[in-house]
Design a protein around this motif. Structure first.
Motif, PDB file in Angstrom:
ATOM      1  N   GLU A 196       0.837  -1.214   0.000  1.00 19.56           N
ATOM      2  CA  GLU A 196       0.000   0.000   0.000  1.00 19.56           C
ATOM      3  C   GLU A 196       0.865   1.254   0.000  1.00 19.56           C
ATOM      4  N   THR A 197       1.917   1.248   0.828  1.00 22.59           N
ATOM      5  CA  THR A 197       2.802   2.424   0.898  1.00 22.59           C
ATOM      6  C   THR A 197       3.482   2.642  -0.453  1.00 22.59           C
ATOM      7  N   ALA A 198       3.931   1.562  -1.071  1.00 23.42           N
ATOM      8  CA  ALA A 198       4.615   1.677  -2.375  1.00 23.42           C
ATOM      9  C   ALA A 198       3.691   2.371  -3.373  1.00 23.42           C
ATOM     10  N   LYS A 199       2.442   1.927  -3.400  1.00 24.20           N
ATOM     11  CA  LYS A 199       1.475   2.524  -4.347  1.00 24.20           C
ATOM     12  C   LYS A 199       1.304   4.018  -4.089  1.00 24.20           C
ATOM     13  N   ARG A 200       1.188   4.374  -2.819  1.00 22.68           N
ATOM     14  CA  ARG A 200       0.961   5.786  -2.483  1.00 22.68           C
ATOM     15  C   ARG A 200       2.189   6.631  -2.817  1.00 22.68           C
ATOM     16  N   LEU A 201       3.375   6.079  -2.594  1.00 20.40           N
ATOM     17  CA  LEU A 201       4.593   6.841  -2.918  1.00 20.40           C
ATOM     18  C   LEU A 201       4.732   7.011  -4.435  1.00 20.40           C
TER      19      LEU A 201
ATOM     20  N   SER B  13       2.337   7.232  -6.462  1.00 21.85           N
ATOM     21  CA  SER B  13       1.369   8.255  -6.898  1.00 21.85           C
ATOM     22  C   SER B  13       1.856   9.661  -6.544  1.00 21.85           C
ATOM     23  N   LEU B  14       2.821   9.769  -5.598  1.00 20.88           N
ATOM     24  CA  LEU B  14       3.404  11.085  -5.294  1.00 20.88           C
ATOM     25  C   LEU B  14       4.602  11.384  -6.204  1.00 20.88           C
ATOM     26  N   GLY B  15       4.886  10.480  -7.128  1.00 25.17           N
ATOM     27  CA  GLY B  15       5.984  10.714  -8.071  1.00 25.17           C
ATOM     28  C   GLY B  15       7.308  10.092  -7.649  1.00 25.17           C
ATOM     29  N   PHE B  16       7.297   9.259  -6.614  1.00 29.29           N
ATOM     30  CA  PHE B  16       8.541   8.590  -6.202  1.00 29.29           C
ATOM     31  C   PHE B  16       8.864   7.423  -7.129  1.00 29.29           C
ATOM     32  N   ASN B  17      10.170   7.188  -7.316  1.00 25.74           N
ATOM     33  CA  ASN B  17      10.605   5.925  -7.931  1.00 25.74           C
ATOM     34  C   ASN B  17      10.726   4.953  -6.765  1.00 25.74           C
ATOM     35  N   VAL B  18      10.043   3.846  -6.837  1.00 24.79           N
ATOM     36  CA  VAL B  18      10.044   2.869  -5.738  1.00 24.79           C
ATOM     37  C   VAL B  18      10.537   1.537  -6.296  1.00 24.79           C
TER      38      VAL B  18
ATOM     39  N   PHE C  31      13.048   1.248  -1.016  1.00 30.04           N
ATOM     40  CA  PHE C  31      14.173   2.083  -1.422  1.00 30.04           C
ATOM     41  C   PHE C  31      13.631   3.024  -2.483  1.00 30.04           C
ATOM     42  N   VAL C  32      13.601   4.325  -2.155  1.00 28.49           N
ATOM     43  CA  VAL C  32      12.840   5.254  -2.990  1.00 28.49           C
ATOM     44  C   VAL C  32      13.634   6.519  -3.288  1.00 28.49           C
TER      45      VAL C  32
END
Ligand code: PMP
Length: 356
Positions: free
Chosen positions: A275-280, A282-287, A296-297
Motif C-alpha cells: 500500500e505504501t509503495a502505491k501511495r509513494l 502516486s506522489l511521483g517517487f521511484n520505488v 528504497f525510494v
C-alpha cells in the motif's frame, strides 16, 4: 590513533549502524526493525528464563534452539549454526572459510558490513556492478574469486533474485563457497534453504531481527552442509563458548514455534509495504520492487539528503546512504499503517511546498 593500536585497527573503517536516537521520540523507520512486538509466547518464555537460573551459563551448543530450527527448516540438527545476530555469523564466515589475501565477491551496492569484515580479516573484495535498474546479474560473478556473498533480497535495494538463478550460480561456482544472506527473505523472496541438501557449497544465513521482531535479542542462524557448520563451530568455540545467552535461546525457540504469529505479522507488513509503495508512486517517487520490510525510494524533484533532513526534523527517521549511485535514495522501513500514514502525509506536504 594510539601507539597501542594494531595495524588492522589503524586501517579499518568500521561499519556505522543506523541511529538509535535518544533526543526525542521519532517514528523510527531507519534500521529495518519490525514495528510489531515479539509474540506473547516469546515474552512469556523470556519471563520464564529471568530468575535465579541466570546464575548458570547457557547451553554452549544451544541444542534446543538448533533442534527447533532443524524441525522448522527440515534440515538436520548438525546443519544448523546459531549466533549472536547474523552479523556475528557473517563475520565468523571469513576466518572459517577464507584465508587472508583471498578474494570475495559481492555486488557493488549491498550490505555495507561485507567490505568491513573483508578488511578486518585481510581479504580482498571484487565487486560486481548492478544493472541500471538495481537488479543483480548473477552471471557477472567472476570465476576466479574464492567466495561469493549475496544478500537476497539485496539491501538496501530490497530487490530479490529467484531460486532458479541462485541454483545456476551454485552450479557455475560449484567449487566456491556461496553465502546467501537471507536477512529479509521472509518478506516475500524465495529461500535457498531447500537447495542445501544438493549443494555442499551453499551456506544460508538468516536472522531473528526482522521477521521475528527480535532485533534487541541478537539471534541469527546459518544453515548448510554439516562440514560448513563444523567450520563455524570451530571458529565460535575458539572465540566465545556462549555467544547466545539463556534468554535469547529460550525466546528464539518460542518465536520459531509460534508459526501463526509469525505469518500474521509478516502478512501485515507485506500488505502495508504494498500500500505504501502505491501511495509513494502516486506522489511521483521511484520505488524499487521490494521483497523486504523496507522500500528504497527516490524523487526526481528533491534530493535524498534533503528529504532525509526534512523528515528527521519532523520526527521521522529514515536511512540515507552517501554511496555512489544511491545518494538520492532513502531506505524507509515499513512501520505500522499509522506510521506510514504520517510518513506519506509529510512527504506529500514537502512536495507540495517544494515543487514550484
Ligand atoms: N544482513 C543484512 C543484509 C542486514 O541488513 C542486516 C541488518 N543490519 C544483517 C544482516 C544483520 O542482522 P542481525 O545482526 O541483526 O541479525
Amino acid at each position: 590513533m594510539n601507539r597501542f593500536w594494531s595495524d588492522t585497527v589503524r586501517n579499518i573503517l568500521p561499519y556505522i549502524p543506523g541511529e538509535q536516537p535518544k533526543d526525542k521520540k521519532y517514528i523510527k523507520l531507519n534500521t529495518n526493525e519490525n514495528p510489531y512486538p515479539p509474540s506473547p509466547k516469546v515474552l512469556e518464555a523470556i519471563r520464564q528464563e529471568t530468575g535465579s537460573i541466570l546464575r548458570l551459563y547457557p547451553d554452549p551448543e544451544a541444542s534446543s534452539l538448533k533442534e527447533t530450527l532443524s524441525d522448522f527448516y527440515q534440515v538436520r540438527a548438525n546443519e544448523v549454526f546459531v549466533g549472536n545476530g547474523s552479523d556475528e555469523i557473517l563475520a565468523f564466515c571469513f576466518p572459517a572459510f577464507f584465508n587472508a589475501g583471498d578474494v570475495i565477491s559481492f555486488p557493488e551496492i549491498t550490505y555495507s558490513f561485507y567490505p568491513v569484515y573483508a578488511d578486518l580479516f585481510g581479504l580482498k573484495c571484487e565487486t560486481i556492478a548492478l544493472n541500471r535498474d538495481f537488479t543483480v546479474d548473477l552471471s557477472k560473478f567472476p570465476e576466479n574469486v574464492d567466495g561469493i556473498l549475496l544478500a537476497n533480497p539485496n539491501a538496501p535495494t530490497g530487490i530479490a533474485v529467484g531460486l532458479s538463478e541462485i541454483e545456476i550460480l551454485l552450479q557455475k561456482h560449484n567449487d566456491k563457497l556461496v553465502i546467501i544472506d537471507e536477512a529479509y527473505v521472509d518478506f516475500g523472496a524465495e529461500s535457498a534453504v531447500p537447495l542445501i541438501k544438493n549443494y555442499e557449497n551453499l551456506l544460508v544465513v538468516q536472522t531473528f531481527s526482522k521477521s521475528r521482531s527480535l532485533a534487541g535479542l541478537r539471534v541469527g542462524f546459518a544453515l548448510g552442509n554439516k562440514d560448513l557448520i563444523e567450520a563455524l563451530n570451530r571458529v565460535k568455540n575458539s572465540f566465545n563458548s556462549y555467544t547466545v545467552d539463556r534468554i535469547a535461546q529460550r525466546a528464539a525457540v518460542a518465536a520459531v514455534r509460534d508459526k501463526e504469529y509469525f505469518t500474521e505479522t509478516l502478512n501485515r507488513i507485506i500488505k502495508t509495504r504494498e500500500e505504501t509503495a502505491k501511495r509513494l508512486i502516486s506522489l511521483g517517487f521511484n520505488v524499487l520492487p521490494s521483497k523486504t520490510n523496507f522500500l528504497f525510494v527516490s524523487h526526481d524533484k528533491i534530493s535524498g539528503r534533503e528529504l532525509f533532513s526534512r523528515l528527521r526534523h519532523d520526527g521521522i527517521l529514515v536511512r540515507h546512504f552517501d554511496g555512489e549511485g544511491i545518494e538520492n535514495y532513502l531506505r524507509i522501513t515499513i512501520g505500522t499503517d499509522e506510521e506510514m500514514e504520517v510518513l506519506v502525509e509529510r512527504l506529500q506536504n514537502f512536495l507540495r511546498n517544494s515543487i514550484p
